[in-house]
Design a protein around this motif. Sequence first.
Motif, short mmCIF file in Angstrom:
data_model
loop_
_atom_site.label_atom_id
_atom_site.label_comp_id
_atom_site.label_asym_id
_atom_site.label_seq_id
_atom_site.Cartn_x
_atom_site.Cartn_y
_atom_site.Cartn_z
N PHE A 9 -4.27 18.68 6.77
CA PHE A 9 -3.00 18.37 6.12
C PHE A 9 -2.21 17.39 6.97
CE2 PHE A 9 -4.46 22.16 4.12
CZ PHE A 9 -4.05 22.04 2.82
N PRO A 10 -1.38 16.54 6.36
CA PRO A 10 -0.94 16.50 4.97
C PRO A 10 -1.97 15.84 4.05
CG PRO A 10 0.12 14.73 6.17
CD PRO A 10 -0.69 15.52 7.17
N LEU A 11 -1.87 16.19 2.76
CA LEU A 11 -2.67 15.54 1.72
C LEU A 11 -1.77 14.49 1.07
CD1 LEU A 11 -4.39 18.59 -0.01
CD2 LEU A 11 -5.12 17.31 2.01
N TYR A 12 -2.35 13.35 0.75
CA TYR A 12 -1.54 12.29 0.15
C TYR A 12 -2.38 11.43 -0.78
CZ TYR A 12 -3.60 9.19 3.68
OH TYR A 12 -4.48 8.47 4.45
N LEU A 13 -1.68 10.67 -1.61
CA LEU A 13 -2.29 9.71 -2.52
C LEU A 13 -2.03 8.31 -1.98
CD1 LEU A 13 -1.03 11.18 -5.91
CD2 LEU A 13 -3.37 11.28 -5.04
N ARG A 14 -3.02 7.45 -2.11
CA ARG A 14 -2.86 6.05 -1.71
C ARG A 14 -3.74 5.19 -2.61
NH1 ARG A 14 -7.43 4.22 0.72
NH2 ARG A 14 -8.63 5.56 2.09
N LYS A 15 -3.58 3.91 -2.48
CA LYS A 15 -4.41 2.96 -3.22
C LYS A 15 -5.66 2.65 -2.40
CE LYS A 15 -1.76 2.45 -6.77
NZ LYS A 15 -2.21 2.79 -8.10
N GLN A 16 -6.63 2.01 -3.03
CA GLN A 16 -7.90 1.66 -2.39
C GLN A 16 -7.69 0.70 -1.23
OE1 GLN A 16 -10.53 -0.61 -4.85
NE2 GLN A 16 -12.16 -0.63 -3.33
N ASN A 69 1.22 15.80 -11.76
CA ASN A 69 1.88 15.20 -12.94
C ASN A 69 3.17 14.48 -12.55
OD1 ASN A 69 0.00 17.12 -14.10
ND2 ASN A 69 1.05 16.76 -16.03
N ASN A 70 3.89 15.01 -11.57
CA ASN A 70 5.16 14.41 -11.17
C ASN A 70 4.98 13.10 -10.40
OD1 ASN A 70 6.49 16.59 -12.30
ND2 ASN A 70 6.50 17.73 -10.39
N TYR A 71 3.78 12.84 -9.93
CA TYR A 71 3.53 11.66 -9.11
C TYR A 71 2.80 10.55 -9.86
CZ TYR A 71 4.54 15.18 -5.60
OH TYR A 71 5.13 16.18 -4.89
N ASN A 104 0.83 -1.20 0.00
CA ASN A 104 0.00 0.00 0.00
C ASN A 104 0.87 1.25 0.00
OD1 ASN A 104 -2.71 -0.81 -0.12
ND2 ASN A 104 -2.64 -1.46 2.01
N PRO A 105 1.40 1.64 -1.16
CA PRO A 105 2.25 2.82 -1.19
C PRO A 105 1.44 4.09 -0.95
CG PRO A 105 1.80 2.09 -3.42
CD PRO A 105 1.20 1.07 -2.49
N GLU A 106 2.08 5.07 -0.35
CA GLU A 106 1.47 6.39 -0.16
C GLU A 106 2.43 7.44 -0.69
OE1 GLU A 106 0.51 6.96 3.96
OE2 GLU A 106 -1.07 5.46 3.93
N ILE A 107 1.86 8.48 -1.28
CA ILE A 107 2.65 9.59 -1.80
C ILE A 107 2.15 10.85 -1.13
CG2 ILE A 107 3.26 10.92 -3.84
CD1 ILE A 107 2.57 8.38 -5.51
#
Length: 144
Positions: free
Chosen positions: A60-67, A40-42, A19-22
């Motif tokens: 915050f923080p805001l991040y991207l993750r998978k379901q 775009n960079n992510y 489960n990667p997080e960005i």
Amino acid sequence: MVDREGLILKAKNFSKEINPEIILVENSDSQQDQISININNYIENGKPFNWVFDTNKLQFPLYLRKQKDGDNFYPSGFSGKKKVSKFFRDEKLSALTKEKIWILCDAKDQILGIVPLRQDRRSEAEVNTQKTTTVRWIEEKPIL
């Protein structure tokens, strides 16, 4: 893996994180009225979108993750909440496409949007919003 159109074979990649997080932005500068985040960079091979949030409604923080199992959100343009898995089924996404989808979240793990398909309406900027955070993926056109 079985999909709507048939059987899909793909090589297993054991080196990937489960489960990667960005992390996109650690915190907001309280002096700024507008924060702009270009993802775009992510995320490569994205689909253009532009979401505007009310910064005061974000943690915050805001991040991207998978379901994750049990994820649900309040899709913009719909009433009520919806499970992310049901949203994917309704959108008729293939199994491979689902694996590539990122979910934008805040510090409380509240879903802010399913990138690039649908924004969550709870944190959307309104007409009278003064401080905004924009998250976007812009198609980069080649310079000729």
